[in-house]
Motif scaffolding. Structure first.
Motif, mmCIF file in Angstrom:
data_model
loop_
_atom_site.group_PDB
_atom_site.id
_atom_site.type_symbol
_atom_site.label_atom_id
_atom_site.label_comp_id
_atom_site.label_asym_id
_atom_site.label_seq_id
_atom_site.Cartn_x
_atom_site.Cartn_y
_atom_site.Cartn_z
ATOM 1 N N ASN A 49 -58.923 -13.666 7.590
ATOM 2 C CA ASN A 49 -57.503 -13.874 7.844
ATOM 3 C C ASN A 49 -56.631 -13.023 6.943
ATOM 4 O O ASN A 49 -55.600 -13.468 6.445
ATOM 5 N N ASN B 221 -61.809 -11.484 9.790
ATOM 6 C CA ASN B 221 -62.225 -12.880 9.823
ATOM 7 C C ASN B 221 -61.741 -13.662 8.594
ATOM 8 O O ASN B 221 -61.576 -14.863 8.646
ATOM 9 N N PHE C 215 -58.144 -13.706 16.492
ATOM 10 C CA PHE C 215 -57.693 -13.541 15.119
ATOM 11 C C PHE C 215 -56.188 -13.404 14.989
ATOM 12 O O PHE C 215 -55.604 -13.796 13.992
ATOM 13 N N LYS C 216 -55.555 -12.798 15.977
ATOM 14 C CA LYS C 216 -54.120 -12.544 15.855
ATOM 15 C C LYS C 216 -53.473 -12.466 17.235
ATOM 16 O O LYS C 216 -53.952 -11.759 18.119
ATOM 17 N N ASN D 175 -63.470 -15.038 19.377
ATOM 18 C CA ASN D 175 -62.646 -15.319 18.200
ATOM 19 C C ASN D 175 -61.278 -14.682 18.408
ATOM 20 O O ASN D 175 -61.193 -13.480 18.637
#
Length: 145
Positions: free
Chosen positions: A143, A141, A73-74, A71
């Motif tokens: 956001n 997660n 995320f950023k 994943n």
């Protein structure tokens, strides 16, 4: 008695000490906003390496971990990334186990030149096994970055 005196003598005259200090301890929200990349991923390899510092005057011994990104995320795209960290022994280096899934907060400053594509992390970040960082993982997660 002699052993105690020798031990006391050695402790008294130690000239060099190594210690990691996470000076400006910050909370989760600050870690999320201050980290340049945030990901969850599985460690696929690890290797010792040496990097020149930005001023080319010193060599740093570091550990490089390759993560398969599960994943992003950023601040990151791609399927894998190498993250560097110190080796421990007072340099704030973090340690990861091959085959385990981690939540990683990393940044691009410290070991080498800025914007050179090398990201680093340390024990001062909120890194950890995903299964042990469920609350942090949920917030990332969602956001909330």
């Amino acid at each position: 008695m002699i052993k105690q005196v020798i031990t006391l003598f050695l402790l008294t005259f130690t000239l060099v000490s190594y210690a990691c200090s996470c000076k400006n301890y910050i909370g989760m929200a600050d870690h999320i906003s201050n980290s340049e990349i945030i990901l969850s991923g599985t460690v696929t390899s690890a290797q010792n390496c040496q990097l020149e510092t930005e001023d080319n005057k010193n060599i740093k011994n570091v550990q490089s971990y390759r993560f398969t990104i599960l994943n992003a995320f950023k601040g990151i795209n791609g399927k894998s990334i190498d993250i560097i960290t110190g080796r421990g022994f007072g340099d704030c280096g973090d340690h990861f186990t091959i085959g385990k899934e981690y939540l990683i907060f990393a940044y691009d400053n410290g070991y080498t030149k800025k914007n050179d594509g090398l990201y680093e992390t340390s024990i001062c970040n909120w890194n950890g096994l995903v299964i042990e960082k469920e609350g942090v993982y949920r917030n990332v997660n969602k956001n909330e970055i």
